[in-house]
Write an enzyme that holds these catalytic residues in place. Structure first.
Site, mmCIF file in Angstrom:
data_model
loop_
_atom_site.group_PDB
_atom_site.id
_atom_site.type_symbol
_atom_site.label_atom_id
_atom_site.label_comp_id
_atom_site.label_asym_id
_atom_site.label_seq_id
_atom_site.Cartn_x
_atom_site.Cartn_y
_atom_site.Cartn_z
ATOM 1 N N TYR A 76 1.003 -1.351 0.014
ATOM 2 C CA TYR A 76 0.068 0.037 0.206
ATOM 3 C C TYR A 76 0.691 1.125 -0.131
ATOM 4 O O TYR A 76 0.474 2.265 -0.627
ATOM 5 C CB TYR A 76 -1.049 0.036 1.231
ATOM 6 C CG TYR A 76 -2.255 -0.875 0.686
ATOM 7 C CD1 TYR A 76 -3.166 -0.278 -0.037
ATOM 8 C CD2 TYR A 76 -2.398 -2.022 1.189
ATOM 9 C CE1 TYR A 76 -4.380 -0.912 -0.507
ATOM 10 C CE2 TYR A 76 -3.599 -2.961 0.787
ATOM 11 C CZ TYR A 76 -4.618 -2.144 -0.092
ATOM 12 O OH TYR A 76 -5.644 -2.944 -0.431
ATOM 13 N N GLN A 114 -15.565 3.001 -6.836
ATOM 14 C CA GLN A 114 -15.074 1.882 -6.186
ATOM 15 C C GLN A 114 -13.542 2.256 -6.022
ATOM 16 O O GLN A 114 -12.754 1.441 -5.300
ATOM 17 C CB GLN A 114 -14.931 0.459 -7.048
ATOM 18 C CG GLN A 114 -16.514 0.078 -7.231
ATOM 19 C CD GLN A 114 -16.533 -0.972 -8.464
ATOM 20 O OE1 GLN A 114 -16.426 -2.199 -8.454
ATOM 21 N NE2 GLN A 114 -16.751 -0.462 -9.662
ATOM 22 N N VAL A 116 -10.132 3.943 -4.781
ATOM 23 C CA VAL A 116 -9.844 4.643 -3.646
ATOM 24 C C VAL A 116 -8.895 5.739 -3.589
ATOM 25 O O VAL A 116 -8.343 6.533 -2.580
ATOM 26 C CB VAL A 116 -8.970 3.522 -2.513
ATOM 27 C CG1 VAL A 116 -9.972 2.161 -2.189
ATOM 28 C CG2 VAL A 116 -7.717 2.798 -3.549
ATOM 29 N N HIS A 131 -15.292 1.681 -1.234
ATOM 30 C CA HIS A 131 -14.185 0.850 -1.130
ATOM 31 C C HIS A 131 -13.007 1.540 -0.220
ATOM 32 O O HIS A 131 -12.057 1.010 -0.060
ATOM 33 C CB HIS A 131 -13.537 0.104 -2.349
ATOM 34 C CG HIS A 131 -14.298 -0.947 -3.132
ATOM 35 N ND1 HIS A 131 -13.877 -1.476 -4.240
ATOM 36 C CD2 HIS A 131 -15.625 -1.535 -2.640
ATOM 37 C CE1 HIS A 131 -15.085 -2.366 -4.376
ATOM 38 N NE2 HIS A 131 -15.787 -2.386 -3.624
ATOM 39 N N CYS A 139 -6.621 1.282 12.934
ATOM 40 C CA CYS A 139 -6.057 0.300 13.454
ATOM 41 C C CYS A 139 -6.840 -1.243 13.236
ATOM 42 O O CYS A 139 -7.946 -1.136 13.121
ATOM 43 C CB CYS A 139 -6.255 0.431 15.037
ATOM 44 S SG CYS A 139 -5.833 -1.101 16.116
ATOM 45 N N CYS A 169 -0.891 0.692 16.845
ATOM 46 C CA CYS A 169 -2.022 1.554 17.494
ATOM 47 C C CYS A 169 -1.617 2.118 18.912
ATOM 48 O O CYS A 169 -1.118 1.299 19.717
ATOM 49 C CB CYS A 169 -3.214 0.987 17.654
ATOM 50 S SG CYS A 169 -4.851 1.710 18.211
ATOM 51 N N THR A 210 -15.204 -0.042 -15.319
ATOM 52 C CA THR A 210 -15.270 -0.898 -14.125
ATOM 53 C C THR A 210 -15.333 -2.292 -14.818
ATOM 54 O O THR A 210 -16.171 -2.620 -15.749
ATOM 55 C CB THR A 210 -16.156 -1.044 -12.928
ATOM 56 O OG1 THR A 210 -16.348 -2.097 -12.155
ATOM 57 C CG2 THR A 210 -17.682 -0.862 -13.547
ATOM 58 N N SER A 211 -14.510 -3.379 -14.358
ATOM 59 C CA SER A 211 -14.699 -4.870 -15.000
ATOM 60 C C SER A 211 -16.008 -5.559 -14.528
ATOM 61 O O SER A 211 -16.374 -6.597 -14.964
ATOM 62 C CB SER A 211 -13.522 -5.679 -14.604
ATOM 63 O OG SER A 211 -13.751 -5.601 -13.209
HETATM 64 P P1 OAD Z 1 -10.772 -3.496 -12.580
HETATM 65 O O1 OAD Z 1 -9.302 -3.590 -12.676
HETATM 66 O O2 OAD Z 1 -11.400 -4.738 -12.293
HETATM 67 O O3 OAD Z 1 -11.290 -3.187 -14.135
HETATM 68 C C1 OAD Z 1 -10.852 -2.056 -14.849
HETATM 69 C C2 OAD Z 1 -11.875 -1.890 -15.953
HETATM 70 O O4 OAD Z 1 -11.238 -0.501 -16.413
HETATM 71 C C3 OAD Z 1 -11.502 -2.846 -16.857
HETATM 72 O O5 OAD Z 1 -12.855 -3.347 -17.404
HETATM 73 C C4 OAD Z 1 -10.848 -2.108 -18.074
HETATM 74 O O6 OAD Z 1 -11.238 -2.499 -19.290
HETATM 75 C C5 OAD Z 1 -11.653 -0.847 -17.958
HETATM 76 N N1 OAD Z 1 -10.460 0.312 -18.472
HETATM 77 C C6 OAD Z 1 -9.000 0.279 -18.752
HETATM 78 N N2 OAD Z 1 -8.804 1.757 -19.221
HETATM 79 C C7 OAD Z 1 -10.045 2.288 -19.286
HETATM 80 C C8 OAD Z 1 -10.304 3.661 -19.883
HETATM 81 N N3 OAD Z 1 -9.334 4.474 -20.087
HETATM 82 N N4 OAD Z 1 -11.832 4.078 -19.748
HETATM 83 C C9 OAD Z 1 -12.609 3.195 -19.446
HETATM 84 N N5 OAD Z 1 -12.470 1.915 -18.946
HETATM 85 C C10 OAD Z 1 -11.008 1.382 -18.928
HETATM 86 O O7 OAD Z 1 -10.898 -2.305 -11.685
HETATM 87 P P2 OAD Z 1 -12.369 -2.393 -10.986
HETATM 88 O O8 OAD Z 1 -13.722 -2.788 -11.683
HETATM 89 O O9 OAD Z 1 -12.668 -0.824 -10.374
HETATM 90 O O10 OAD Z 1 -11.592 -3.358 -4.690
HETATM 91 O O11 OAD Z 1 -12.421 -3.211 -9.917
HETATM 92 C C11 OAD Z 1 -13.473 -3.481 -8.778
HETATM 93 C C12 OAD Z 1 -12.715 -3.631 -7.502
HETATM 94 O O12 OAD Z 1 -11.888 -4.897 -7.458
HETATM 95 C C13 OAD Z 1 -11.928 -2.468 -6.879
HETATM 96 O O13 OAD Z 1 -12.368 -1.506 -6.437
HETATM 97 C C14 OAD Z 1 -10.713 -3.185 -5.863
HETATM 98 C C15 OAD Z 1 -10.682 -4.687 -6.822
HETATM 99 O O14 OAD Z 1 -9.796 -5.595 -6.795
HETATM 100 C C16 OAD Z 1 -10.826 -3.748 -3.670
HETATM 101 O O15 OAD Z 1 -9.915 -3.300 -3.721
HETATM 102 C C17 OAD Z 1 -11.771 -4.094 -2.473
#
Ligand code: OAD
Length: 273
Positions: A76, A114, A116, A131, A139, A169, A210-211
């Site tokens: 992180y 989603q 951070v 998220h 802590c 902590c 988002t995926s």
């Molecule tokens: P992902 O990494 O799973 O997906 C990112 C998405 O963005 C993919 O579908 C890509 O095709 C798309 N992408 C890439 N470049 C892009 C662009 N320029 N414009 C638009 N789309 C683009 O990320 P999240 O869906 O955010 O959670 O993942 C969801 C959660 O899974 C995250 O918040 C995290 C995670 O692992 C936690 O950490 C709890």
């Protein structure tokens, strides 16, 4: 850049703009893709450098922290370093302008993320984080928010020291962890309630970058659809989301800029941008 878009895609953006121009209630969910054009790798991008042999999904868990807190904390700190100098891209700024416009015109545009990172806030948006926040710590045992009394670590990124040493902590001695929702953990109650209400009541739900793999966030589009919303997805790559009415398969920065131009052209009220 716009010249490179296919006529079919431009026509789909126009169709989306027509739908959005007169709607009063819109819900937008963003994911890592919205920050990709700012230079922040998405979760499912392969990690680089020191972390190339690790998958994000294996580090962002309470089990990983319990097993090896130093490893997860170091990751992180590395991510914070990666994000610290990044700034909003046209997707963030356009969303912020749109939200401001909506507020001035008695429209409701709820932005849920989603992510951070704080690029939506930097752009001027009001956003609900599902998220957590990369720049806050708490802590791992007693949940007390970590305040930077010792100056070894900051809660603001402006004075962040990317120290990889673990911190304990002052109340209970537990290890300090990022205030982020990890896989297997519950979402913040208030944030989730805001998201569910916005999704259930919106006329249009837009999923950006988002995926759609991670629940419960990925279920918001289904909730919106069940309640009659039109679903728009902005993502250059296909997702498992099968309920989408309009797919805008391009980068978020490009699509959002064009979409706003088209909504502005259609808007009979005060100009958008
Ligand atoms: P992902 O990494 O799973 O997906 C990112 C998405 O963005 C993919 O579908 C890509 O095709 C798309 N992408 C890439 N470049 C892009 C662009 N320029 N414009 C638009 N789309 C683009 O990320 P999240 O869906 O955010 O959670 O993942 C969801 C959660 O899974 C995250 O918040 C995290 C995670 O692992 C936690 O950490 C709890």
């Amino acid at each position: 850049m716009l010249a490179e878009l296919s006529p079919a895609l431009i026509a789909e953006v126009q169709r989306a703009a027509k739908i959005l121009a007169d709607k009063k209630c819109i819900c937008i969910l963003t994911g890592a893709g919205v920050s990709a054009e700012s230079g922040i790798p998405t979760f499912r991008d392969k990690q680089t450098g020191l972390w190339e042999n690790y998958a994000a999904e294996d580090l962002a868990t309470p089990d990983a922290f319990a097993r090896d807190p130093k490893l997860v904390w170091s990751w992180y700190q590395w991510r914070r370093q990666l994000v610290a100098d990044k700034t909003p891209n046209p997707a963030h700024t356009t969303l912020a302008q749109w939200q401001q416009h909506a507020a001035n015109n008695h429209q409701q545009l709820t932005l849920i993320t989603q992510n951070v990172d704080d690029l939506h806030e930097q752009a001027g948006s009001t956003v609900t984080h599902l998220h957590g926040n990369l720049w806050q710590n708490r802590c791992s045992q007693c949940d007390t928010t970590y305040e930077n009394h010792s100056n070894r670590l900051a809660n603001s990124k402006n004075d962040m020291v990317f120290d990889e040493d673990l911190i304990t902590c002052q109340h209970c001695g537990g290890y300090i962890r990022p205030d982020i929702v990890w896989f297997g953990e519950a979402l913040p109650v208030q944030a989730w309630q805001t998201a569910e209400e916005a999704a259930a009541n919106c006329e249009v739900f837009i999923s950006i970058g988002t995926s759609s793999l991670v629940y419960p966030a990925a279920g918001l589009a289904q909730l919106a659809k069940k309640n009659g919303a039109i679903i728009i997805e902005i993502n250059p790559n296909p997702t498992p989301n099968t309920i989408v009415d309009i797919t805008l398969a391009e980068k978020a920065g490009i699509i959002m800029s064009l979409l706003m131009q088209k909504i502005t052209a259609l808007s009979s009220i005060q100009p958008l941008l």
